[in-house]
Design an enzyme around this catalytic site. Structure first.
Site, PDB file in Angstrom:
ATOM      1  N   GLU A 266       0.801  -1.263  -0.090  1.00 24.22           N
ATOM      2  CA  GLU A 266      -0.080  -0.166  -0.165  1.00 24.22           C
ATOM      3  C   GLU A 266       0.701   1.318  -0.039  1.00 24.22           C
ATOM      4  O   GLU A 266       0.843   2.209   0.976  1.00 24.22           O
ATOM      5  CB  GLU A 266      -0.917   0.102   1.291  1.00 24.22           C
ATOM      6  CG  GLU A 266      -0.378  -0.647   2.392  1.00 24.22           C
ATOM      7  CD  GLU A 266      -1.334  -0.654   3.438  1.00 24.22           C
ATOM      8  OE1 GLU A 266      -2.440  -1.072   3.461  1.00 24.22           O
ATOM      9  OE2 GLU A 266      -0.952  -0.482   4.496  1.00 24.22           O
ATOM     10  N   PRO A 267       1.603   1.608  -1.023  1.00 23.29           N
ATOM     11  CA  PRO A 267       2.339   2.683  -1.135  1.00 23.29           C
ATOM     12  C   PRO A 267       1.537   4.071  -1.424  1.00 23.29           C
ATOM     13  O   PRO A 267       0.473   3.996  -2.082  1.00 23.29           O
ATOM     14  CB  PRO A 267       3.101   2.443  -2.116  1.00 23.29           C
ATOM     15  CG  PRO A 267       2.435   1.454  -3.410  1.00 23.29           C
ATOM     16  CD  PRO A 267       1.717   0.686  -2.403  1.00 23.29           C
ATOM     17  N   GLY A 268       1.787   5.017  -0.770  1.00 18.42           N
ATOM     18  CA  GLY A 268       1.284   6.486  -1.047  1.00 18.42           C
ATOM     19  C   GLY A 268       2.147   7.470  -1.814  1.00 18.42           C
ATOM     20  O   GLY A 268       2.102   7.714  -3.302  1.00 18.42           O
ATOM     21  N   ARG A 269       3.250   7.683  -0.889  1.00 20.95           N
ATOM     22  CA  ARG A 269       4.215   8.576  -1.503  1.00 20.95           C
ATOM     23  C   ARG A 269       4.783   8.312  -2.635  1.00 20.95           C
ATOM     24  O   ARG A 269       5.073   9.383  -3.663  1.00 20.95           O
ATOM     25  CB  ARG A 269       5.199   8.651  -0.192  1.00 20.95           C
ATOM     26  CG  ARG A 269       6.631   9.737  -0.567  1.00 20.95           C
ATOM     27  CD  ARG A 269       7.658   9.475   0.492  1.00 20.95           C
ATOM     28  NE  ARG A 269       7.214   9.227   1.732  1.00 20.95           N
ATOM     29  CZ  ARG A 269       6.982  10.008   2.757  1.00 20.95           C
ATOM     30  NH1 ARG A 269       7.456  11.489   2.423  1.00 20.95           N
ATOM     31  NH2 ARG A 269       6.502   9.890   3.822  1.00 20.95           N
ATOM     32  N   TYR A 309       8.485  18.023   9.904  1.00 21.52           N
ATOM     33  CA  TYR A 309       9.692  16.771   9.872  1.00 21.52           C
ATOM     34  C   TYR A 309      10.936  17.219   9.655  1.00 21.52           C
ATOM     35  O   TYR A 309      11.882  16.475   9.124  1.00 21.52           O
ATOM     36  CB  TYR A 309       9.159  15.702   8.771  1.00 21.52           C
ATOM     37  CG  TYR A 309       7.871  15.250   8.821  1.00 21.52           C
ATOM     38  CD1 TYR A 309       7.297  14.463  10.003  1.00 21.52           C
ATOM     39  CD2 TYR A 309       7.093  15.472   7.759  1.00 21.52           C
ATOM     40  CE1 TYR A 309       6.142  14.177   9.932  1.00 21.52           C
ATOM     41  CE2 TYR A 309       5.762  14.802   7.686  1.00 21.52           C
ATOM     42  CZ  TYR A 309       5.205  14.234   8.847  1.00 21.52           C
ATOM     43  OH  TYR A 309       3.843  13.956   8.839  1.00 21.52           O
ATOM     44  N   CYS A 336       2.902  33.508  10.182  1.00 23.51           N
ATOM     45  CA  CYS A 336       3.244  34.446  11.301  1.00 23.51           C
ATOM     46  C   CYS A 336       3.794  33.525  12.493  1.00 23.51           C
ATOM     47  O   CYS A 336       3.333  33.309  13.399  1.00 23.51           O
ATOM     48  CB  CYS A 336       2.103  35.186  12.122  1.00 23.51           C
ATOM     49  SG  CYS A 336       2.534  36.539  13.145  1.00 23.51           S
TER      50      CYS A 336
HETATM   51  N1  LLP Z   1      -0.327   2.305   4.997  1.00 27.40           N
HETATM   52  C1  LLP Z   1      -0.506   2.741   6.197  1.00 27.40           C
HETATM   53  C2  LLP Z   1      -1.069   1.727   7.173  1.00 27.40           C
HETATM   54  C3  LLP Z   1       0.002   3.853   6.652  1.00 27.40           C
HETATM   55  O1  LLP Z   1      -0.282   4.548   7.795  1.00 27.40           O
HETATM   56  C4  LLP Z   1       0.727   4.672   5.375  1.00 27.40           C
HETATM   57  C5  LLP Z   1       1.202   5.953   5.741  1.00 27.40           C
HETATM   58  C6  LLP Z   1       0.727   4.068   4.308  1.00 27.40           C
HETATM   59  C7  LLP Z   1       0.414   2.894   3.964  1.00 27.40           C
HETATM   60  C8  LLP Z   1       1.622   4.983   3.308  1.00 27.40           C
HETATM   61  O2  LLP Z   1       2.789   4.989   3.537  1.00 27.40           O
HETATM   62  P1  LLP Z   1       3.699   5.760   2.416  1.00 27.40           P
HETATM   63  O3  LLP Z   1       3.917   4.697   1.148  1.00 27.40           O
HETATM   64  O4  LLP Z   1       2.999   7.061   1.780  1.00 27.40           O
HETATM   65  O5  LLP Z   1       4.897   6.173   2.813  1.00 27.40           O
HETATM   66  N2  LLP Z   1       2.769  12.798   6.619  1.00 27.40           N
HETATM   67  C9  LLP Z   1       3.978  12.016   6.487  1.00 27.40           C
HETATM   68  C10 LLP Z   1       3.664  10.562   6.256  1.00 27.40           C
HETATM   69  C11 LLP Z   1       2.659   9.907   6.794  1.00 27.40           C
HETATM   70  C12 LLP Z   1       2.407   8.469   6.643  1.00 27.40           C
HETATM   71  C13 LLP Z   1       1.670   7.895   7.437  1.00 27.40           C
HETATM   72  N3  LLP Z   1       1.104   6.363   7.237  1.00 27.40           N
HETATM   73  C14 LLP Z   1       5.036  12.758   5.554  1.00 27.40           C
HETATM   74  O6  LLP Z   1       4.633  13.784   5.201  1.00 27.40           O
HETATM   75  O7  LLP Z   1       6.183  12.231   5.217  1.00 27.40           O
END
Ligand code: LLP
Length: 422
Positions: A266-269, A309, A336
């Site tokens: 489950e990638p997002g970034r 971060y 601000c």
């Molecule tokens: N699955 C679960 C259960 C998660 O909690 C997350 C991210 C992902 C998948 C996706 O992770 P990714 O592939 O995007 O790394 N706001 C932070 C990132 C927080 C991610 C939280 N969980 C940032 O800007 O770096």
């Protein structure tokens, strides 16, 4: 620009977008998102691997449509994200809901819609099993492996709030058994922006081993966290290498386990990060003695990552020419707070008021973490489509509309502009 950081949208187009839609504006390249989805889809040709996109990274409905069109399902972490995906037409079996301190109302809402619940605490598992005997669910475990680009996003460690402890999996099974609930899936997510791919492989190993305890196993979800390079000297996550190692291990597992088991990531970034730019305009150049500041029309209310971060995002001046010389600036926001610096000590072409800046790699966790702090309006969002056009996918509200929305939501909007409602 260094090869790691080609702009996903060319500067002429960005100027056209800024001219037409103004700034600050998030701009996304559809092509980049589609290419990255396709890369992932090809990684495990011989294995039942399915990709769930982590909606939290960027939940603009147009972006979700593109990713769904590439064959991805969705990883959601709130009931609101579940509803968003459903309302966009996603079938419930393509939505995976990882709960975190879920309420009863959220549990019933999601369960009644046929969503797979991924349960991360024994207490919640018990209430789920009592409410839905004879059904099935997934459990999230805490693998005690720690990784992530920052302590705040490292989720798998010993002291993390997430997941069921490894030594309590048998308790989870007892609870499920008592109510004839089958635990058909097991999940972990060790953190976001994983630095060491070996940690992801180690997590896979832990999940494969732990899954042997589950008689009803049909899938294993290894989570997300795959990093992208933000700095020019950072290398990319070698997905091919990772997939090669993971494939061997997953194939061996399947041969031994003698039943159909699917695997999820489950990638997002990784999917959307490099596809997004935050386009901003310089409105102030200020010499503070020891530091030279470039003041912009955006801030940490629109891009929180640097302030939260200490995250690095490349900043490119797309209007100025480095042949006129360079200077070192702090790129500052308009919030601000002194912590509102988007980039420290950036060597940029000599910049002036009116120049446009492209802040790179903000397609993930940019707009989704934006807020109205200082009561400011949110940025607009623009999509550069694969057929070569650009269109707004989220309109900017004017300052007036932003304030009126707020007054409306707080019950203070009066049709008589001079009247105070008390
Ligand atoms: N699955 C679960 C259960 C998660 O909690 C997350 C991210 C992902 C998948 C996706 O992770 P990714 O592939 O995007 O790394 N706001 C932070 C990132 C927080 C991610 C939280 N969980 C940032 O800007 O770096």
């Amino acid at each position: 620009m260094q090869p790691n950081h080609p702009l996903p949208v060319d500067p002429d187009r960005l100027h056209a977008i800024a001219g037409k839609w103004g700034t600050p504006t998030y701009v996304y390249a559809e092509d980049t998102i589609r290419e990255r989805c396709l890369t992932l889809q090809k990684l495990f040709p011989d294995l039942p691997v399915f990709w769930l996109y982590a909606v939290k990274a960027n939940d603009n409905p147009h972006i979700l449509d593109i990713i769904a069109d590439e064959g991805f399902g969705f990883d959601t972490v709130s009931y609101e994200e579940v509803l968003l995906c459903l309302k966009l037409g996603t079938s419930p079996d393509k939505i995976f809901y990882t709960e975190n301190n879920m309420t009863d109302a959220e549990m019933h809402g999601a369960a009644s819609k046929g969503i797979v619940l991924n349960i991360g605490s024994l207490g919640r598992l018990k209430s789920y099993c009592e409410s839905y005997p004879g059904s099935k669910c997934c459990i999230r475990i805490k693998p005690d492996i720690s990784d992530g680009h920052h302590a705040k996003v490292d989720t798998g460690n010993l002291d993390s709030k997430f997941g069921i402890r490894m030594d309590r999996i048998s308790d989870a099974l007892d609870i499920a058994c008592e109510h004839q609930v089958s635990i058909h899936g097991i999940h972990a997510h060790i953190g976001s922006g994983i630095r060491e791919p070996e940690n992801l492989l180690a997590e896979i190993e832990i999940l494969l081993n732990a899954s042997r305890q589950l008689d009803d196993l049909t899938f294993i979800n290894f989570g997300g966290g795959m990093p992208i390079p933000y700095r020019n000297d950072e290398s990319s996550f070698d997905f091919n290498h990772f997939a090669g190692l993971a494939s061997n291990r997953l194939n061996t597992f399947l041969k031994k386990c003698n039943r159909p088991v699917s695997f999820f990531f489950e990638p997002g970034r990784w999917v959307v990060g490099p596809a997004g730019i935050l386009l901003a305009q310089v409105n102030t150049v200020k010499d503070q003695g020891r530091k030279l500041f470039l003041g912009t029309d955006t801030g940490f209310n629109h891009l929180l990552r640097p302030a939260l971060y200490d995250a690095y995002h490349e900043v490119v001046n797309i209007s100025a020419d480095s042949e006129d010389g360079t200077q070192t600036y702090h790129v500052a926001g308009n919030i601000c707070e002194s912590g509102d610096i988007l980039g420290f000590d950036r060597k940029l072409p000599k910049s002036s008021s009116g120049d446009y800046l492209a802040i790179l790699d903000v397609g993930a966790y940019g707009m989704t973490m934006a807020s109205h702090y200082n009561r400011r309006a949110l940025p607009a969002e623009v999509l550069v489509t694969s057929d070569g056009f650009h269109k707004t996918i989220r309109k900017r509200k004017t300052a007036d509309e932003t304030v009126d929305d707020f007054l409306n939501e707080t019950g203070k909007l009066s049709t008589d502009k001079n009247a105070r409602t008390v």
